[in-house]
Motif scaffolding. Structure first.
Motif, PDB file in Angstrom:
ATOM      1  N   ALA A  39       0.966  -1.198   0.034  1.00  0.00           N
ATOM      2  CA  ALA A  39       0.002   0.054  -0.148  1.00  0.00           C
ATOM      3  C   ALA A  39       0.743   1.011   0.043  1.00  0.00           C
ATOM      4  CB  ALA A  39      -0.931  -0.068   1.090  1.00  0.00           C
ATOM      5  N   HIS A  40       2.017   1.181  -0.623  1.00  0.00           N
ATOM      6  CA  HIS A  40       3.014   2.227  -0.845  1.00  0.00           C
ATOM      7  C   HIS A  40       2.198   3.521  -1.709  1.00  0.00           C
ATOM      8  CE1 HIS A  40       6.455   4.707  -1.619  1.00  0.00           C
ATOM      9  NE2 HIS A  40       7.058   4.596  -0.488  1.00  0.00           N
ATOM     10  N   PRO A  41       2.271   4.710  -1.026  1.00  0.00           N
ATOM     11  CA  PRO A  41       1.382   5.727  -1.992  1.00  0.00           C
ATOM     12  C   PRO A  41       2.181   5.829  -3.259  1.00  0.00           C
ATOM     13  CG  PRO A  41       2.655   6.810  -0.037  1.00  0.00           C
ATOM     14  CD  PRO A  41       2.608   5.276   0.215  1.00  0.00           C
ATOM     15  N   GLY A  42       3.290   5.449  -3.520  1.00  0.00           N
ATOM     16  CA  GLY A  42       4.129   5.647  -5.054  1.00  0.00           C
ATOM     17  C   GLY A  42       3.261   4.863  -6.073  1.00  0.00           C
ATOM     18  N   PRO A  44       0.285   1.567  -4.988  1.00  0.00           N
ATOM     19  CA  PRO A  44      -0.164   0.849  -4.182  1.00  0.00           C
ATOM     20  C   PRO A  44      -0.915  -0.264  -5.092  1.00  0.00           C
ATOM     21  CG  PRO A  44      -1.625   2.853  -4.180  1.00  0.00           C
ATOM     22  CD  PRO A  44      -0.331   3.108  -5.152  1.00  0.00           C
ATOM     23  N   ARG A  46      -3.904  -3.003  -6.194  1.00  0.00           N
ATOM     24  CA  ARG A  46      -5.161  -2.717  -6.356  1.00  0.00           C
ATOM     25  C   ARG A  46      -6.031  -4.254  -5.958  1.00  0.00           C
ATOM     26  NH1 ARG A  46      -5.921  -0.975 -12.111  1.00  0.00           N
ATOM     27  NH2 ARG A  46      -3.850  -2.097 -12.138  1.00  0.00           N
ATOM     28  N   SER A  58      -7.498   0.870  -4.709  1.00  0.00           N
ATOM     29  CA  SER A  58      -6.310   0.943  -4.160  1.00  0.00           C
ATOM     30  C   SER A  58      -6.301   0.186  -2.864  1.00  0.00           C
ATOM     31  CB  SER A  58      -6.068   2.168  -3.986  1.00  0.00           C
ATOM     32  OG  SER A  58      -5.100   2.571  -3.172  1.00  0.00           O
ATOM     33  N   SER A  60      -4.306   0.873  -0.207  1.00  0.00           N
ATOM     34  CA  SER A  60      -4.483   1.679   0.581  1.00  0.00           C
ATOM     35  C   SER A  60      -5.771   2.553   0.922  1.00  0.00           C
ATOM     36  CB  SER A  60      -3.264   2.842   0.178  1.00  0.00           C
ATOM     37  OG  SER A  60      -3.850   3.500  -1.123  1.00  0.00           O
ATOM     38  N   GLU A  61      -6.548   2.688   0.019  1.00  0.00           N
ATOM     39  CA  GLU A  61      -7.813   3.208   0.214  1.00  0.00           C
ATOM     40  C   GLU A  61      -8.805   2.070   1.144  1.00  0.00           C
ATOM     41  OE1 GLU A  61      -9.760   3.870  -3.308  1.00  0.00           O
ATOM     42  OE2 GLU A  61      -8.272   5.636  -4.096  1.00  0.00           O
ATOM     43  N   ARG A  82      -1.814   1.929   8.869  1.00  0.00           N
ATOM     44  CA  ARG A  82      -1.139   1.768   7.429  1.00  0.00           C
ATOM     45  C   ARG A  82      -0.292   0.588   7.562  1.00  0.00           C
ATOM     46  NH1 ARG A  82       4.282   3.182   7.319  1.00  0.00           N
ATOM     47  NH2 ARG A  82       5.180   3.689   9.417  1.00  0.00           N
ATOM     48  N   ASP A 130      10.344  11.133   4.255  1.00  0.00           N
ATOM     49  CA  ASP A 130       9.139  10.727   5.299  1.00  0.00           C
ATOM     50  C   ASP A 130      10.136  10.782   6.593  1.00  0.00           C
ATOM     51  OD1 ASP A 130      10.413   7.974   5.456  1.00  0.00           O
ATOM     52  OD2 ASP A 130       9.584   7.966   3.651  1.00  0.00           O
ATOM     53  N   ASN A 278       8.055   0.851   5.262  1.00  0.00           N
ATOM     54  CA  ASN A 278       7.541   1.575   4.091  1.00  0.00           C
ATOM     55  C   ASN A 278       8.072   3.150   4.360  1.00  0.00           C
ATOM     56  OD1 ASN A 278       5.812   1.536   1.963  1.00  0.00           O
ATOM     57  ND2 ASN A 278       3.950   1.370   3.172  1.00  0.00           N
TER      58      ASN A 278
END
Length: 403
Positions: A39-42, A44, A46, A58, A60-61, A82, A130, A278
């Motif tokens: 689920a890395h924002p770069g 993610p 699906r 996603s 992450s969503e 997360r 980060d 992450n």
């Protein structure tokens, strides 16, 4: 259980064929360097939820909508809402940059300083994207070659002396004359800070000598072969000489390498699975056209010689083979499943399962629902799902957290 639809990252150092071959897909003709699972924002993964196979969401969503249900209360309490790890397939056809990762306190301090200074997070010279550290574990799927940690200074002095390059002699002298930490710091500082034209000549002379020594029998033949290869990929780069300070490592399939904070390293060639905290925090030492912040790098690097700790999995009573590491953000293990064999997976934590050979079958023990994974396919198992794992001569890697 959710089959993952994953993104391939097309970095220039990637293999054109290794990931497509694992996935049973046709090569695109372009490098395919990393396949990201998580689920890395770069990038993610699906998933299809609620029976709607046409509508991918996603990961992450999905996690953000129900963190405790997806990750489990223990993981959320420890790491927040997360997924704390990123799981990858990595396919290196040419060397990656020589790099190091900060520890948690340095990542937090560095990120705060750059935020206060107004450095844009997408700036090319930004060090800390980060506040997290980035320990990582690489497990070889094929023969895998890399560099990891400083070699003992006296041994490195001998490696340099055998090259018989005049401009390397001051480095060899420093390695003999100073205590270990001082010697390694001063040599790395001198190499990275050297005049570019002078260093280009040193690299060219060193590469020619390394080619000669790599063709002869000797205790450091692999080191010289790697040096010559690096010089071909990165002519004139300071990192070619810096790499001579590091241990050269060859992993056999199934062997792994753990990389903690402050350990300089580079992956050179091969296919493997990689798991990491992450984070995007990387400080580069060379073998790259990207930004190198020498003062910050010197704050992060651990100037001590270490023998690379090659890990082999240890089996428990249930047949799970675990790669032991000292971090909580991730835990990597594998199952080798003969026909008719079955393993029950623990619940309470998030899991990503990756099949690297044969066919694996995931079965929910409460409903009987099944999901089949072919070679190269992966699935996300939420913390509350009771799942049994079976297979037909399958090898399955299991990524989860260690809490």
């Amino acid at each position: 259980m959710d089959r993952l639809v994953n993104t391939v990252r097309p970095y220039a150092w990637g293999s054109v064929t290794a990931i497509p071959e694992l996935l049973g897909a046709a090569p695109t003709g372009e490098p395919q360097a990393e396949l990201w699972m998580g689920a890395h924002p770069g990038a993610p993964s699906r998933v299809a939820r609620d029976g709607d196979g046409a509508q991918l969401r996603s990961l992450s969503e999905v996690i953000a909508a129900d963190p405790e249900g997806e990750l489990g209360p223990r993981a959320v309490e420890r790491f927040g809402p997360r997924l704390p790890f990123l799981f990858k397939i990595l396919a290196a056809a040419s060397p990656l940059s020589l790099q190091v990762h900060p520890d948690l306190s340095r990542a937090e301090a560095g990120h705060a300083a750059e935020e206060a200074a107004g450095v844009p997070r997408d700036a090319s010279h930004r060090n800390y994207k980060d506040t997290n550290h980035k320990p990582e574990l690489l497990c070889a799927l094929t023969h895998f070659e890399g560099l990891c940690g400083f070699r003992a200074p006296d041994e490195t002095a001998a490696v340099l002396a055998a090259l018989d390059v005049d401009s390397l002699q001051p480095y060899a002298d420093l390695l003999h004359a100073k205590p270990e930490a001082d010697a390694l710091r001063e040599v790395l500082t001198a190499v990275l800070g050297a005049d570019h034209e002078d260093m280009a000549r040193t690299v060219a002379e060193t590469a020619a000598a390394a080619e000669r020594l790599a063709a002869q029998e000797g205790p450091h033949r692999d080191v010289y072969a790697a040096c010559a290869s690096l010089a071909r990929h990165y002519p004139g780069d300071h990192g070619v000489i810096a790499a001579l300070l590091l241990n050269h490592v060859r992993l056999q399939p199934g062997e792994a390498l753990y990389l903690g904070a402050g350990v300089p390293h580079a992956y050179l060639d091969g296919l493997g699975v990689e798991i990491m905290a992450n984070s995007d925090n990387v400080l580069r030492c060379g073998l790259t056209p990207k930004h190198i912040d020498i003062p910050e790098l010197l704050r992060v690097v651990r100037f001590e010689s270490t023998a690379p700790a090659v890990l082999r999995p240890e089996a428990d009573a249930g047949g799970e083979e675990v790669y032991g590491t000292p971090v909580e953000e991730f835990r990597l293990s594998r199952f080798d499943l003969a026909p008719g064999a079955e393993a029950t997976l623990p619940t309470g934590t998030p899991q990503i399962l990756l099949c690297t050979s044969g066919t694996a079958v995931l079965r929910r023990t409460d409903s009987g629902e099944e999901l089949r994974l072919s070679r190269g396919e992966s699935a996300f198992v939420r913390a509350t799902e009771p799942v049994a794992l079976a297979g037909d001569d399958a090898r399955v890697f299991r990524a989860t957290v260690a809490v």
